[in-house]
Design a protein around this motif. Structure first.
Motif, short mmCIF file in Angstrom:
data_model
loop_
_atom_site.label_atom_id
_atom_site.label_comp_id
_atom_site.label_asym_id
_atom_site.label_seq_id
_atom_site.Cartn_x
_atom_site.Cartn_y
_atom_site.Cartn_z
N GLU A 5 0.78 -0.97 -0.21
CA GLU A 5 -0.06 -0.05 0.12
C GLU A 5 0.92 1.43 0.18
O GLU A 5 1.96 1.19 0.23
CB GLU A 5 -0.86 0.01 1.45
N ASP A 6 0.26 2.17 -0.31
CA ASP A 6 0.93 3.73 -0.25
C ASP A 6 1.18 3.97 1.25
O ASP A 6 0.10 3.93 1.95
CB ASP A 6 -0.09 4.68 -1.19
N ILE A 7 2.39 4.73 1.40
CA ILE A 7 2.36 4.89 2.68
C ILE A 7 2.72 6.76 2.75
O ILE A 7 2.36 7.35 3.87
CB ILE A 7 3.58 4.18 3.45
N HIS A 8 3.68 7.15 1.92
CA HIS A 8 4.04 8.36 1.91
C HIS A 8 4.71 8.93 3.34
O HIS A 8 4.32 9.69 3.95
CB HIS A 8 2.74 9.43 1.36
N GLY A 9 5.47 8.15 3.66
CA GLY A 9 6.18 8.22 4.95
C GLY A 9 6.97 9.60 5.44
O GLY A 9 7.27 10.03 6.30
N SER A 61 7.45 5.72 -2.31
CA SER A 61 6.03 6.09 -1.51
C SER A 61 5.45 4.62 -0.81
O SER A 61 4.28 4.94 -0.10
CB SER A 61 5.01 6.77 -2.70
N HIS A 62 5.72 3.53 -1.06
CA HIS A 62 5.30 2.56 -0.75
C HIS A 62 6.23 2.10 0.62
O HIS A 62 5.99 0.87 1.05
CB HIS A 62 5.34 1.11 -1.56
N THR A 77 8.54 2.46 4.37
CA THR A 77 8.86 3.03 5.77
C THR A 77 10.04 2.71 6.40
O THR A 77 10.61 1.77 5.78
CB THR A 77 7.48 2.86 6.52
#
Length: 217
Positions: free
Chosen positions: A89-93, A142-143, A145
């Motif tokens: 999933e997308d996280i945008h850490g 973007s995926h 962390t």
């Protein structure tokens, strides 16, 4: 107060017990190049606060404490690295606070975990990847962390002089410190994989884990 000035020498009276009288400095531009302007600052007391790395260099160059066997020795750091995990999933850490969590459960063993996230415009400088692997890594950032680790080292470094290079520090991890870093890298990697990560990247070398067996190897 003076800014954009680099201290080059500590002024002292002649003799091994000579009192410190101030410093000599040279002005530098915003590009850190010398401007040709020199400063001589005298003072009743001079405090050297150039940090662990530069203070012993300045003292040695100024002829101070050269006979002290501890000058430039006993350098300790907090060896650190981070684990980067990729999820579906997308996280945008990079959104939100970059360093908001920590874990001190192993603090008595000299191990600390800290949440940290490097923004996309800087992460390429901190990874060991090049070429197509770096491109693939950035496309999927973007995926991802991360979580960081650091240890209270038992290792020590020292200041040395190398021809052509000048002053530098020699620092090597002891086997005990290496073992602790291996332990925490494995600990975090297992958490990420068991939490659903598709792969885990190590920054200590160009390597990635996809299964728990990879970690054991």
């Amino acid at each position: 107060a003076y800014t954009h000035a680099r201290v080059t020498k500590i002024l002292k009276d002649l003799g091994p017990e000579g009192a410190v009288r101030g410093v000599v400095a040279e002005a530098i531009g915003r590009d850190s190049r010398r401007t040709g302007v020199k400063l001589t600052i005298t003072a009743d007391r001079t405090i050297i606060a150039a940090g662990t790395v530069f203070s012993p260099q300045l003292l040695r160059e100024s002829g101070i404490a050269r006979k002290n066997k501890n000058l430039g020795r006993h350098l300790t750091l907090h060896p650190a690295t981070e684990i980067i995990a990729e999820f579906e999933e997308d996280i945008h850490g990079w959104e939100g606070t970059p360093q908001a969590y920590y874990l001190d459960h192993f603090a008595k063993e000299g191990i600390m975990f800290e949440g940290i996230f490097t923004p996309p415009d800087l992460v390429g400088l901190t990874t060991p990847f090049v070429g197509t692997k770096l491109i693939d890594f950035m496309k999927n950032y973007s995926h991802m962390t991360t979580f960081g680790i650091m240890i209270h080292d038992e290792s020590e470094g020292r200041l040395i002089w190398l021809p052509l290079f000048g002053y530098t520090f020699y620092y090597a991890l002891t086997p005990g410190d290496v073992k602790r870093i291996q332990r925490v890298v494995g600990f975090l990697s297992r958490i990420f994989l068991k939490g659903g990560a598709t792969r885990v990247f190590l920054l200590t070398r160009n390597r990635e884990f996809k299964t728990l067996d990879d970690i054991e190897k």
